[in-house]
Motif scaffolding. Structure first.
Motif, PDB file in Angstrom:
ATOM      1  N   THR A 195       0.824  -1.220   0.000  1.00  0.00           N
ATOM      2  CA  THR A 195       0.000   0.000   0.000  1.00  0.00           C
ATOM      3  C   THR A 195       0.853   1.262   0.000  1.00  0.00           C
ATOM      4  N   ASN A 196       2.146   1.090  -0.030  1.00  0.00           N
ATOM      5  CA  ASN A 196       3.062   2.219  -0.132  1.00  0.00           C
ATOM      6  C   ASN A 196       2.897   2.867  -1.515  1.00  0.00           C
ATOM      7  N   MET A 197       3.178   4.145  -1.627  1.00  0.00           N
ATOM      8  CA  MET A 197       2.961   4.873  -2.884  1.00  0.00           C
ATOM      9  C   MET A 197       3.597   4.137  -4.077  1.00  0.00           C
ATOM     10  N   GLY A 198       2.795   4.013  -5.119  1.00  0.00           N
ATOM     11  CA  GLY A 198       3.344   3.429  -6.339  1.00  0.00           C
ATOM     12  C   GLY A 198       3.327   1.918  -6.379  1.00  0.00           C
ATOM     13  N   ASN A 199       2.608   1.273  -5.459  1.00  0.00           N
ATOM     14  CA  ASN A 199       2.497  -0.183  -5.528  1.00  0.00           C
ATOM     15  C   ASN A 199       1.072  -0.601  -5.909  1.00  0.00           C
ATOM     16  N   THR A 200       0.537  -1.633  -5.216  1.00  0.00           N
ATOM     17  CA  THR A 200      -0.707  -2.245  -5.710  1.00  0.00           C
ATOM     18  C   THR A 200      -1.903  -1.278  -5.764  1.00  0.00           C
ATOM     19  N   SER A 201      -2.560  -1.242  -6.916  1.00  0.00           N
ATOM     20  CA  SER A 201      -3.785  -0.452  -7.043  1.00  0.00           C
ATOM     21  C   SER A 201      -4.960  -1.334  -7.463  1.00  0.00           C
ATOM     22  N   ASP A 202      -4.751  -2.650  -7.473  1.00  0.00           N
ATOM     23  CA  ASP A 202      -5.807  -3.590  -7.851  1.00  0.00           C
ATOM     24  C   ASP A 202      -6.575  -3.983  -6.581  1.00  0.00           C
ATOM     25  N   ALA A 203      -7.840  -3.577  -6.514  1.00  0.00           N
ATOM     26  CA  ALA A 203      -8.612  -3.756  -5.273  1.00  0.00           C
ATOM     27  C   ALA A 203      -8.726  -5.230  -4.878  1.00  0.00           C
ATOM     28  N   GLU A 204      -8.879  -6.106  -5.859  1.00  0.00           N
ATOM     29  CA  GLU A 204      -9.035  -7.520  -5.493  1.00  0.00           C
ATOM     30  C   GLU A 204      -7.769  -8.061  -4.819  1.00  0.00           C
ATOM     31  N   VAL A 205      -6.633  -7.652  -5.334  1.00  0.00           N
ATOM     32  CA  VAL A 205      -5.365  -8.101  -4.743  1.00  0.00           C
ATOM     33  C   VAL A 205      -5.232  -7.559  -3.313  1.00  0.00           C
ATOM     34  N   LEU A 206      -5.699  -6.323  -3.121  1.00  0.00           N
ATOM     35  CA  LEU A 206      -5.638  -5.725  -1.778  1.00  0.00           C
ATOM     36  C   LEU A 206      -6.544  -6.473  -0.808  1.00  0.00           C
TER      37      LEU A 206
END
Ligand code: BF8
Ligand code: SF4
Length: 631
Positions: A195-206
């Protein structure tokens, strides 16, 4: 809904709270109600989870005009990252508590402050973990077990040991879906990294990582906290106690222990029970020393010592407002910093004891394993010395108090329910009677009532109304945390609370001699509930998702609750929430947490802010599961 005289009603509780609020107003003392008012309107972006301040290009807020943050993250990414961070923080809190207890076990010794109380429990865990026990000193075994436990936090390879306790189906599913947690700290760190800036933006993966970091709590840190606490301080057994502010005594030194870590509160209880301290209190004009608990510390201390429970989360300021408390000493988690300012209006000493929870204006006494008993004795003495400063004309102790039977860990529940058909105490240990009771419909199912209070809803109302309706519908309730305390205050942990139940549950309670709401402990003990459900699933021969057993947190507020909800869902148990997770600004996140996780784990959230509608959906959900099982 049945109302029987003698059970405290929510209106009676609210009348007590209103009187205490008047006292606060007379003293110009601020309480959570005032702060809630001054916080209105609460930030809509925060509420919906679509404000991002993960980097200093922000804060970025999602609106129809500005659907993406400066880096391009959309509402789903922002809400998803925030949700994962909550789960990670909750998991870190529970697990760090578990780690502290592991360290205490590591330092336990015959002549120190902490000893091994439940050798059987230790030997069982040693056998589970392959630790040699033959011809070894029990403390050597304890230290090696603690060592292995501590390694679970940071081991470089493999997944958590406790996962092997789950059903085979669950273990396979977790592995196949890639959500089996590795080392506890690794899952927390991975969540922060993702969740650090510039990493995962795919909600399902989160969301998948939320399940995984949640499990690092429920099948890792929390489970370890529970195991090691039982080893050190004894596995709880059913015992009687009392709850609500009426447990404070007008003629005794009142000391409140508040927080979560039992290593601290145990020592205060032990010190207060010494003849030396009792005599000292008497020499100061008090009739004795009265230890009472708040929040999960209350649950821990009551299960092992019968220490009475002053109340739950939103009652912490009220305890001080009685004017009858000489000391509130706290360890970690769920402690209002406001207690410090409030203490200025009273003679109460507000003592913090952990480097994890430092509060300006408090008296800080850092608890150390090596000197814990002496430090606890010092605090008890300080409280006794403070007794003469109590302003007797300003004291108001509400009279409402309820008796309660508390302390049902898994083993105790199995033994008790097994007693329905099996009178040979020594043979007990099968889940069959519980299964038969559910199968035959005498019990329709079971609900784990858990979680906090939240000023967004009427305090305790949802807990109590939902539990009463479940009881009327022959659904057994197991409770922990502040939900268990709400039940205590309403009298639902009394043996005669069976009179509020449907015929089936009443019959079970009568036969077995249990209350219809079983107190299972603190929030870390929700791991006990996972093992209970697992045991039933194994004996039944079906996957957990198929059982008519669900979880419910109608008034949750803490990040810890997000971690819990994630591991409960990962374990295959539907979870009913009365407070919306802060992801509403993302349609994808709302879909993922209510439906999406069903495709991964077979369970999800059902959210409804109306407690009556929520309990109806719980009952419908349980009946649906029964139908699918053909029972
Ligand atoms: O761990 S139920 S308010 S006291 S977080 Fe806190 Fe919530 Fe109460 Fe215990 Ni759990
Ligand atoms: Fe804005 Fe992106 Fe930075 Fe978040 S990570 S504050 S959305 S620029």
């Amino acid at each position: 809904m049945r109302e029987i005289k003698g059970f405290t009603t929510i209106e009676e509780m609210e009348a007590d709270a209103a009187r205490l609020k008047e006292i606060a107003c007379e003293l110009c003392a601020e309480t959570w109600e005032d702060r809630k008012t001054s916080q209105q309107p609460q930030c809509k972006f925060g509420e919906e989870g679509i404000c991002c301040r993960i980097c200093s290009m922000g804060p970025c807020r999602v609106t129809p005009k500005a659907p993406r943050g400066i880096c391009g993250a959309d509402a789903h990414a922002i809400a998803g990252r925030h949700y994962l961070r909550m789960a990670a923080a909750g998991s870190a809190a529970h697990s760090d508590h578990g780690r502290e207890i592991a360290h205490v076990l590591h330092k336990a010794s015959r002549d120190g402050s902490y000893q091994v109380k439940d050798e059987g429990r230790l030997l069982a865990l040693a056998a589970e973990w392959g630790v040699e026990t033959v011809d070894r000193d029990i403390y050597d075994v304890a230290h090696e077990v603690a060592d292995i436990g501590l390694m679970e936090y940071g081991k470089p390879f493999g997944t958590l040991k406790f996962l092997e306790r789950a059903t085979e189906e669950r273990q396979k599913l977790w592995a196949a879906e890639g959500i089996a947690p590795r080392a506890i700290d690794r899952e927390v760190a991975t969540s922060l990294h993702m969740t650090n800036m510039g990493n995962t933006s795919d909600a399902e993966v989160l969301v998948r990582q939320s399940l995984r970091v949640g499990m690092a709590d429920g099948w890792g840190g929390s489970m370890m906290g529970t195991e090691f606490t039982d080893i050190l301080f004894g596995t709880p057994t059913a015992r009687t106690t009392q709850g609500n502010l009426g447990v404070l005594e007008a003629d005794q030194v009142n000391i409140i222990v508040h927080g979560h870590d039992p290593a601290f509160s145990e020592m205060v209880v032990v010190a207060a029970e010494t003849k030396e301290m009792i005599d000292y209190a008497k020499s100061k004009g008090a009739a004795g020393i009265n230890i009472a608990g708040l929040c999960c510390t209350a649950n821990e201390a009551t299960m092992r010592h019968g220490v009475r429970m002053a109340g739950n989360f939103l009652q912490q300021e009220n305890a001080m407002l009685t004017g009858a408390v000489e000391m509130i000493c706290v360890d970690v988690q769920c402690i209002f910093p406001a207690l410090s300012r409030l203490a200025d209006c009273f003679h109460t000493k507000f003592v913090t004891t952990s480097p994890i929870c430092r509060i300006p204006g408090s008296i800080y006494v850092e608890f150390k394993t090596e000197t814990a008993f002496e430090q606890a004795r010092g605090l008890v003495e300080m409280a006794i010395d403070n007794y003469e400063n109590r302003k007797r004309d300003k004291v108001f102790i509400p009279t409402h108090t309820q008796d309660a039977v508390v302390g049902y860990p898994c083993d105790q529940i199995i033994r008790e329910l097994d007693g329905v058909t099996n009178s040979h105490l020594e043979d007990r240990g099968s889940y069959r009677p519980a299964i038969d009771a559910i199968r035959s419909g005498v019990l329709r199912g079971a609900v784990a009532m858990v979680g906090c209070n939240n000023p967004k809803v009427r305090p305790d109302y949802s807990h109590i109304q939902i539990m009463k309706e479940l009881m009327e519908n022959d659904i057994l309730v197991v409770a922990s945390g502040c939900a268990a305390q709400a039940a205590t205050k309403a009298g639902l942990l009394r043996l005669d609370a069976k009179e509020l139940c449907g015929d089936g549950l009443k019959r079970v309670c009568t036969l077995v001699g249990i209350p219809p709401v079983l107190h299972m402990g603190a929030c870390v003990d929700i791991s006990r509930m996972m093992l209970l459900v697992t045991g039933i699933a194994k004996d039944w021969g079906v996957d957990v998702t198929r059982l008519p057993i669900v979880g419910c947190a109608p008034e949750w507020m803490s990040e810890k609750a997000v971690a819990i909800a994630n591991y409960v869902v990962a374990t295959g148990i539907d979870t009913y929430l009365g407070i919306e997770p802060q992801v509403k600004g993302s349609t994808q996140m709302m879909e993922l947490i209510t439906e999406g996780t069903r495709k991964i784990t077979g369970a999800g959230y059902i959210i409804n802010k109306d407690p009556h509608a929520l309990v109806e959906s719980i009952i419908a959900g349980i009946e649906k599961k029964r139908g699918l099982l053909g029972i």
